[in-house]
Motif scaffolding. Structure first.
Motif, PDB file in Angstrom:
ATOM      1  N   ALA A   5      30.013  41.501  32.137  1.00  0.00           N
ATOM      2  CA  ALA A   5      30.002  41.093  31.257  1.00  0.00           C
ATOM      3  C   ALA A   5      31.819  41.656  30.028  1.00  0.00           C
ATOM      4  N   ARG A   6      31.941  42.828  30.861  1.00  0.00           N
ATOM      5  CA  ARG A   6      33.140  42.798  30.457  1.00  0.00           C
ATOM      6  C   ARG A   6      34.163  42.339  31.062  1.00  0.00           C
ATOM      7  N   ARG A   7      34.428  41.156  32.086  1.00  0.00           N
ATOM      8  CA  ARG A   7      35.110  40.506  33.074  1.00  0.00           C
ATOM      9  C   ARG A   7      34.222  39.334  31.932  1.00  0.00           C
ATOM     10  N   TYR A   8      33.687  38.417  31.194  1.00  0.00           N
ATOM     11  CA  TYR A   8      33.630  37.554  30.564  1.00  0.00           C
ATOM     12  C   TYR A   8      34.476  37.548  29.898  1.00  0.00           C
ATOM     13  N   LEU A   9      33.771  38.834  28.587  1.00  0.00           N
ATOM     14  CA  LEU A   9      35.030  39.217  27.703  1.00  0.00           C
ATOM     15  C   LEU A   9      36.610  39.313  28.013  1.00  0.00           C
ATOM     16  N   ALA A  10      36.937  39.915  29.097  1.00  0.00           N
ATOM     17  CA  ALA A  10      37.764  39.992  29.885  1.00  0.00           C
ATOM     18  C   ALA A  10      39.059  38.141  29.173  1.00  0.00           C
ATOM     19  N   HIS A  11      38.069  36.996  29.961  1.00  0.00           N
ATOM     20  CA  HIS A  11      38.322  36.331  29.984  1.00  0.00           C
ATOM     21  C   HIS A  11      38.028  35.099  28.428  1.00  0.00           C
ATOM     22  N   THR A  12      37.087  35.238  28.088  1.00  0.00           N
ATOM     23  CA  THR A  12      36.786  34.377  26.956  1.00  0.00           C
ATOM     24  C   THR A  12      37.390  35.092  25.616  1.00  0.00           C
ATOM     25  N   THR A  13      37.448  36.723  25.714  1.00  0.00           N
ATOM     26  CA  THR A  13      38.200  36.469  24.199  1.00  0.00           C
ATOM     27  C   THR A  13      39.602  37.472  24.835  1.00  0.00           C
ATOM     28  N   ASP A  14      40.126  37.740  26.122  1.00  0.00           N
ATOM     29  CA  ASP A  14      41.435  38.122  26.027  1.00  0.00           C
ATOM     30  C   ASP A  14      42.219  37.196  26.506  1.00  0.00           C
ATOM     31  N   GLY A  15      41.821  35.787  26.849  1.00  0.00           N
ATOM     32  CA  GLY A  15      42.164  34.577  27.266  1.00  0.00           C
ATOM     33  C   GLY A  15      42.929  35.196  29.034  1.00  0.00           C
ATOM     34  N   ARG A  16      42.317  36.244  29.053  1.00  0.00           N
ATOM     35  CA  ARG A  16      43.166  36.061  30.878  1.00  0.00           C
ATOM     36  C   ARG A  16      42.513  35.396  31.979  1.00  0.00           C
ATOM     37  N   PRO A  17      42.963  34.639  33.044  1.00  0.00           N
ATOM     38  CA  PRO A  17      42.831  33.699  33.748  1.00  0.00           C
ATOM     39  C   PRO A  17      41.999  34.559  35.459  1.00  0.00           C
ATOM     40  N   ILE A  18      41.053  33.907  35.799  1.00  0.00           N
ATOM     41  CA  ILE A  18      40.083  34.196  36.178  1.00  0.00           C
ATOM     42  C   ILE A  18      40.660  35.064  37.036  1.00  0.00           C
ATOM     43  N   ARG A  19      42.537  33.980  38.022  1.00  0.00           N
ATOM     44  CA  ARG A  19      42.815  34.227  38.824  1.00  0.00           C
ATOM     45  C   ARG A  19      43.007  36.235  38.833  1.00  0.00           C
ATOM     46  N   GLU A  20      43.278  36.362  38.505  1.00  0.00           N
ATOM     47  CA  GLU A  20      43.994  37.905  37.464  1.00  0.00           C
ATOM     48  C   GLU A  20      42.890  38.855  37.623  1.00  0.00           C
ATOM     49  N   ILE A  21      41.746  38.703  36.729  1.00  0.00           N
ATOM     50  CA  ILE A  21      40.544  39.150  36.966  1.00  0.00           C
ATOM     51  C   ILE A  21      40.108  39.038  38.791  1.00  0.00           C
ATOM     52  N   ALA A  22      40.170  37.911  39.240  1.00  0.00           N
ATOM     53  CA  ALA A  22      39.821  38.526  40.584  1.00  0.00           C
ATOM     54  C   ALA A  22      40.490  39.389  41.230  1.00  0.00           C
ATOM     55  N   ARG A  23      41.698  39.282  41.084  1.00  0.00           N
ATOM     56  CA  ARG A  23      42.701  40.440  42.026  1.00  0.00           C
ATOM     57  C   ARG A  23      42.387  41.036  41.942  1.00  0.00           C
ATOM     58  N   GLU A  24      42.171  42.459  40.621  1.00  0.00           N
ATOM     59  CA  GLU A  24      42.056  43.218  40.019  1.00  0.00           C
ATOM     60  C   GLU A  24      40.339  43.522  40.555  1.00  0.00           C
ATOM     61  N   VAL A  25      39.318  42.597  40.439  1.00  0.00           N
ATOM     62  CA  VAL A  25      38.167  42.770  41.000  1.00  0.00           C
ATOM     63  C   VAL A  25      37.988  43.345  43.138  1.00  0.00           C
ATOM     64  N   GLY A  26      39.350  43.043  43.354  1.00  0.00           N
ATOM     65  CA  GLY A  26      38.538  42.665  44.936  1.00  0.00           C
ATOM     66  C   GLY A  26      37.940  41.280  45.291  1.00  0.00           C
ATOM     67  N   CYS A  27      37.620  40.142  44.602  1.00  0.00           N
ATOM     68  CA  CYS A  27      36.451  39.060  45.007  1.00  0.00           C
ATOM     69  C   CYS A  27      37.155  38.104  44.742  1.00  0.00           C
ATOM     70  N   HIS A  28      36.890  36.545  45.502  1.00  0.00           N
ATOM     71  CA  HIS A  28      37.293  35.478  45.015  1.00  0.00           C
ATOM     72  C   HIS A  28      37.466  34.702  44.255  1.00  0.00           C
ATOM     73  N   ALA A  29      37.976  34.177  43.645  1.00  0.00           N
ATOM     74  CA  ALA A  29      37.368  33.225  42.204  1.00  0.00           C
ATOM     75  C   ALA A  29      36.785  33.136  42.000  1.00  0.00           C
TER      76      ALA A  29
END
Length: 330
Positions: A5-29
């Motif tokens: 849910a936090r990742r979802y908000l980071a993407h939809t609310t903060d506008g962060r790219p999915i690939r950037e979030i995936a790199r932080e998490v350590g998984c595929h986009a």
């Protein structure tokens, strides 16, 4: 709240790219993309949509984490009762848990916080069962399994900060964009075992048979009850590494926890350092297969094969010790 849910908000609310979030998490986009799409679907539920529309509810951890976990445990216990369900309406301050006594009468069992109810829905621990102005929800099979995990975590409060139950309810920190690489969470999240069990081979049989899933679940419950920390057994390289844990188990006054600790150590020792690490990461720490492969330096999609081999040996171990240890916990 689930981490996805936090990742979802980071993407939809903060506008962060999915690939950037995936790199932080350590998984595929694609993993993040699936979580975002599932959460978009879940927002059709008015309760989930109401909570996510007010992201301030997701920013801060509860002052008392244990109180939140206890509240989830109480709610799931009530929902396990015959004819029990959760009701939600926009006019109600909190979702209510009720029980139908007869055709025309109901009994109020309790109420839970909105964000907690939304978290249970996102984890698929409760599911909608109709209703228009008043939505009805009942506990799912996954919810009954989750209750078992929460109860096990309660019995090991010393290790609660490291338990996946704790991460599920509060995330990994005060910033909703903080990430945990060790634990997978989120709407529609399945443990590596559940996900692999749903896969089918060329002959139509499941990739993981029920006895292999049961063996992994048994180890997970013993691990939680024993109260191991995240790194206690990771990287052990011989019997000498396990000796301090055996000594601690024999000195414990809590017989149930001591027995769970000994069962876990015996199983890990039987697997050996190599196979035990993938089982510990995927079954006990709920680490995703992609993250495990990356940590251990394996090629992509090799983790599921090694995990199945390890679970086969673990199942054989439990088969040999079944008469002594009895049936699965819970």
């Amino acid at each position: 709240m689930p981490e996805a849910a936090r990742r979802y908000l980071a993407h939809t609310t903060d506008g962060r790219p999915i690939r950037e979030i995936a790199r932080e998490v350590g998984c595929h986009a694609s993993t993040i993309l699936r979580q975002v799409r599932k959460l978009e679907t879940l927002r059709d539920d008015p309760l989930v949509d109401r909570v996510l529309a007010e992201p301030g509810d997701l920013l801060d951890d509860p002052e008392d984490r244990q109180t939140s976990i206890d509240a989830a445990t109480r709610a799931l216990r009530l929902l396990c009762l015959p004819r029990a369900m959760m009701l939600y309406s926009a006019d109600l301050p909190k979702p209510a848990i009720i029980k139908t006594v007869d055709e025309d009468d109901t009994e109020l069992l309790g109420a839970i916080e909105l964000d907690l109810a939304a978290a249970l829905i996102m984890r698929n621990w409760i599911a909608p069962e109709g209703g228009t102005s008043i939505k009805r929800y009942r506990i799912t099979a996954e919810g009954r399994g989750g209750l078992s995990e929460l109860i096990a975590a309660q019995e090991s409060r010393a290790a609660l900060a490291q338990s996946d139950a704790s991460v599920f309810l509060s995330g990994t920190g005060n910033d909703r964009r903080s990430r945990s690489r060790a634990v997978s969470n989120g709407p529609g999240f399945e443990s590596p075992l559940s996900a692999l069990a749903r896969r089918r081979g060329p002959d139509g049989s499941p990739f993981l048979s029920p006895d292999l899933v049961s063996a992994g679940d048994r180890l997970h419950e013993d691990y939680a009850i024993a109260g191991f920390g995240k790194s206690d057994l990771i990287g052990w390289d011989g019997p000498g590494s396990l000796k301090p844990h055996y000594e601690a188990a024999h000195k414990m006054k809590d017989r149930r926890r001591s027995a769970a600790l000994l069962r876990t150590l015996d199983a890990i020792r039987d697997l050996g350092p190599g196979l035990s690490e993938v089982v510990l990461r995927c079954c006990c720490l709920r680490e995703g297969l992609e993250a495990t492969e990356k940590r251990l330096g394996w090629s992509a999609r090799s983790g599921k094969v090694v995990l199945r081999i390890a679970l086969q040996r673990l199942s054989l171990f439990y088969g040999r010790t079944l008469t002594k240890d009895g049936a699965m916990i819970g």
